[in-house]
Design an enzyme around this catalytic site. Sequence first.
Site, PDB file in Angstrom:
ATOM      1  N   HIS A 246       5.697  40.830  -1.562  1.00 22.04           N
ATOM      2  CA  HIS A 246       5.301  41.700  -0.446  1.00 22.04           C
ATOM      3  C   HIS A 246       6.405  42.685  -0.079  1.00 22.04           C
ATOM      4  CE1 HIS A 246       3.663  37.654  -0.484  1.00 22.04           C
ATOM      5  NE2 HIS A 246       2.518  38.185  -0.092  1.00 22.04           N
TER       6      HIS A 246
ATOM      7  N   HIS B 174       0.090  47.671  -0.854  1.00 18.84           N
ATOM      8  CA  HIS B 174       1.516  47.902  -1.066  1.00 18.84           C
ATOM      9  C   HIS B 174       1.759  49.173  -1.880  1.00 18.84           C
ATOM     10  CE1 HIS B 174       2.338  43.239  -0.858  1.00 18.84           C
ATOM     11  NE2 HIS B 174       1.969  43.735   0.300  1.00 18.84           N
TER      12      HIS B 174
HETATM   13  C1  LIG Z   1      -3.364  45.759   5.439  1.00 17.41           C
HETATM   14  C2  LIG Z   1      -1.947  45.627   4.991  1.00 17.41           C
HETATM   15  C3  LIG Z   1      -1.428  44.361   4.700  1.00 17.41           C
HETATM   16  C4  LIG Z   1      -0.098  44.247   4.285  1.00 17.41           C
HETATM   17  N1  LIG Z   1       0.429  42.993   4.143  1.00 17.41           N
HETATM   18  C5  LIG Z   1       1.769  42.874   3.958  1.00 17.41           C
HETATM   19  C6  LIG Z   1       2.395  41.620   4.042  1.00 17.41           C
HETATM   20  O1  LIG Z   1       1.783  40.605   4.351  1.00 17.41           O
HETATM   21  N2  LIG Z   1       3.739  41.566   3.816  1.00 17.41           N
HETATM   22  C7  LIG Z   1       4.464  42.678   3.506  1.00 17.41           C
HETATM   23  O2  LIG Z   1       5.660  42.555   3.241  1.00 17.41           O
HETATM   24  N3  LIG Z   1       3.888  43.893   3.441  1.00 17.41           N
HETATM   25  C8  LIG Z   1       2.573  44.019   3.696  1.00 17.41           C
HETATM   26  N4  LIG Z   1       2.006  45.253   3.722  1.00 17.41           N
HETATM   27  C9  LIG Z   1       2.803  46.415   3.299  1.00 17.41           C
HETATM   28  C10 LIG Z   1       3.796  46.960   4.323  1.00 17.41           C
HETATM   29  O3  LIG Z   1       3.300  46.873   5.630  1.00 17.41           O
HETATM   30  C11 LIG Z   1       4.084  48.418   3.922  1.00 17.41           C
HETATM   31  O4  LIG Z   1       4.645  48.393   2.632  1.00 17.41           O
HETATM   32  C12 LIG Z   1       5.025  49.130   4.879  1.00 17.41           C
HETATM   33  O5  LIG Z   1       4.470  49.209   6.169  1.00 17.41           O
HETATM   34  C13 LIG Z   1       5.329  50.544   4.366  1.00 17.41           C
HETATM   35  O6  LIG Z   1       6.206  51.162   5.260  1.00 17.41           O
HETATM   36  P1  LIG Z   1       6.311  52.752   5.323  1.00 17.41           P
HETATM   37  O7  LIG Z   1       7.333  53.047   6.329  1.00 17.41           O
HETATM   38  O8  LIG Z   1       6.495  53.267   3.952  1.00 17.41           O
HETATM   39  O9  LIG Z   1       4.880  53.256   5.796  1.00 17.41           O
HETATM   40  P2  LIG Z   1       3.997  52.807   7.034  1.00 17.41           P
HETATM   41  O10 LIG Z   1       4.532  51.563   7.644  1.00 17.41           O
HETATM   42  O11 LIG Z   1       2.595  52.817   6.550  1.00 17.41           O
HETATM   43  O12 LIG Z   1       4.214  53.973   8.093  1.00 17.41           O
HETATM   44  C14 LIG Z   1       3.752  55.286   7.921  1.00 17.41           C
HETATM   45  C15 LIG Z   1       3.397  55.832   9.292  1.00 17.41           C
HETATM   46  O13 LIG Z   1       3.237  57.239   9.208  1.00 17.41           O
HETATM   47  C16 LIG Z   1       2.132  57.632   9.990  1.00 17.41           C
HETATM   48  N5  LIG Z   1       1.633  58.908   9.471  1.00 17.41           N
HETATM   49  C17 LIG Z   1       1.049  59.123   8.268  1.00 17.41           C
HETATM   50  N6  LIG Z   1       0.767  60.430   8.110  1.00 17.41           N
HETATM   51  C18 LIG Z   1       1.178  61.050   9.232  1.00 17.41           C
HETATM   52  C19 LIG Z   1       1.148  62.404   9.663  1.00 17.41           C
HETATM   53  N7  LIG Z   1       0.663  63.372   8.882  1.00 17.41           N
HETATM   54  N8  LIG Z   1       1.639  62.696  10.898  1.00 17.41           N
HETATM   55  C20 LIG Z   1       2.166  61.728  11.691  1.00 17.41           C
HETATM   56  N9  LIG Z   1       2.207  60.424  11.324  1.00 17.41           N
HETATM   57  C21 LIG Z   1       1.728  60.092  10.103  1.00 17.41           C
HETATM   58  C22 LIG Z   1       1.154  56.486   9.824  1.00 17.41           C
HETATM   59  O14 LIG Z   1       0.164  56.470  10.819  1.00 17.41           O
HETATM   60  C23 LIG Z   1       2.085  55.280   9.829  1.00 17.41           C
HETATM   61  O15 LIG Z   1       2.285  54.776  11.135  1.00 17.41           O
HETATM   62  C24 LIG Z   1       0.689  45.411   4.118  1.00 17.41           C
HETATM   63  C25 LIG Z   1       0.181  46.666   4.429  1.00 17.41           C
HETATM   64  C26 LIG Z   1      -1.124  46.789   4.884  1.00 17.41           C
HETATM   65  C27 LIG Z   1      -1.650  48.151   5.233  1.00 17.41           C
END
Ligand SMILES: Cc1cc2nc3c(=O)[nH]c(=O)nc-3n(C[C@H](O)[C@H](O)[C@H](O)COP(=O)(O)OP(=O)(O)OC[C@H]3O[C@@H](n4cnc5c(N)ncnc54)[C@H](O)[C@@H]3O)c2cc1C
Length: 584
Positions: A564, A526
């Site tokens: 979460h 997270h």
């Molecule tokens: C293993 C795991 C378990 C988790 N378990 C839970 C849970 O049970 N419940 C819960 O609420 N949350 C959970 N989380 C946390 C939650 O999924 C994240 O907090 C959330 O996805 C964050 O969203 P975001 O949009 O900030 O980033 P992300 O969803 O990580 O999206 C970022 C995206 O940007 C892309 N990216 C990165 N750099 C580049 C680049 N240079 N060029 C193009 N694309 C790029 C990545 O590939 C990714 O697809 C978990 C996360 C993980 C990894």
Amino acid sequence: MYRSAIIPLVFALLFTSIKCAQVNHGSLDEAKVYDYVIVGGGVAGLVLAARLSESENKTVVLLEAGPDGGLNKDINTPAFAGVLQGSQFSWNFTSTPQPTLNGAVPSLAQGHCLGGGSAINVMAYCRGASSVFDEWAEISGNDGLRWENLLTEFEQSSVLEIPPDLPYTIIANKSVYGQGPVMVSYETNLTNFDPTFANTFKNDPQYPAKLVDLTDGTGIGQQVGGPHSIRLSNGTRSYALPAYGYQMAGRNNAQIMHGVWASKINFDNKTAVSVTYTDKADNSTHTVKGKEIIISAGALNTPKLLMLSGVGPKDHLTDLGIPIVQDSPQIGSNLYDHHSAVVMVQVPEDIFTLVQQSNASVFDPILQEYQANGTGPLGRPGGSSFATERIPDDILKSFGVNVTFHTNLPKDRPHVLYQYATGAFQPNPNNLNVVSTFVALIQPEASGYMRLNSTDYRANPLIYSNYFGSAADMAIEVYAYNRLRSLMQSDAMKPVIVSEVYPGKNVTTEAELKTSLYNSARSFHHPAGTVSLGKALDPDFRLKGLNGIRVIDSSAIPVMPTCHLQASVYALAEHAAKLIKDQL
Ligand SMILES: Cc1cc2nc3c(=O)[nH]c(=O)nc-3n(C[C@H](O)[C@H](O)[C@H](O)COP(=O)(O)OP(=O)(O)OC[C@H]3O[C@@H](n4cnc5c(N)ncnc54)[C@H](O)[C@@H]3O)c2cc1C
């Protein structure tokens, strides 16, 4: 590992019922200036792309580095979530060796595919204490982030589905859900482990956990049987790609690209004008122009991309020879996460765990049930109940360290969260049938930071996660770890525990226990706060000192929610999309 070639085929058939979108690997018009170029097709990026492209006269491009896993059985089947870390669908980051953990290097895997973290996470759906969001509003100067306001976006992003004739008791406040695209449900049936685990916390004389709904602004208490971001109708993962990405199918003004890795944001003086990316299919480099660039690459990749582009701490960028566009010392700092430590136990064979997947007599009927109804162990993520707890002030003060940060937290905030997963979080050489219970520090005082390892965009970042990094953080985790262990050894848990596997009966002294804690320390995955509202960002998510660029994702989160993270990121991105549309 699945045992027969038939199984992947069967799963493919099961998932063809999920609507597919035009998320293809097209090409972009490099001469054109798009209205919005979004980097990152995870939770925030897909919400933004879907909402911003609702305006038909606005063109939206989304660049995602990872693949499209929309039909992948491991992504879609909740029980297989654990195999996704380390796969093509994750950035396999690790922390640098942690001084606070005797040099341990916990994994910080992040989602790397359309859907980002929501495609590989464990699907727990929680919002936590309302005071966190009120603090977001105060720190950012954006009143829309206050709990009572952001609730609109929590509702807008989710819908609650409760199975009929639920054979166990829940408290579910339906009024805090809407008709949104993320489907949130409770499990139809629990494992035998679950009610015993839940009742042990409920009946604990020291802090009896109260059954509550941790999605309605309540911070402290217990959830049983979910909720999870799982589609009730067929037991598949509900995540950002089907929820938001597929809405864009057929929209001519939206283009989703996957397998394209953004390596640099280009500026004209202080104004962001374009993004350079590499198409992984043929390793070619391209540039796409945007009137506005939105970075949604997650809390580790977003600051990395900004630093590669000359936006970040001046000294660090100068050391690497990166020309400075904007000295932003806060970028990469304020890295918060939820950190946990593990007590792994052997359980009776009648409790299904992932260890049993290789046992045909156990796995085949489970597979058949899932294929027929979308129910049973494969339709759940393997850890259904959890409890959050606030440790009383007198106990905190007895630790003999400065606990002011933790005692001063608003009274609706817990300090720790107890949960379990039906799989091995520690080495399991004898293939015992195990469950990993764990306790996470959820309001850490200490933060870490990240920096570039190299000017090569392909290099993993250096992540100084600083787990349990203040004396109080460590004292709380040690206390809670001891407490978890003794609860798992209590008479209440005896019906579902054969023996403790980790730390194991030879661990008896406080020093040995601490070593076990260090060696099992894990990220909850997270990470947040590295390009924080109120520090690096203005109230409208714009990078301070620059034009034409916003950061909207978990990086922007100024204070950690008490459970979460995904629900909060969906709501944050819904809010930001509305804010951008209102500014048109
Ligand atoms: C293993 C795991 C378990 C988790 N378990 C839970 C849970 O049970 N419940 C819960 O609420 N949350 C959970 N989380 C946390 C939650 O999924 C994240 O907090 C959330 O996805 C964050 O969203 P975001 O949009 O900030 O980033 P992300 O969803 O990580 O999206 C970022 C995206 O940007 C892309 N990216 C990165 N750099 C580049 C680049 N240079 N060029 C193009 N694309 C790029 C990545 O590939 C990714 O697809 C978990 C996360 C993980 C990894």
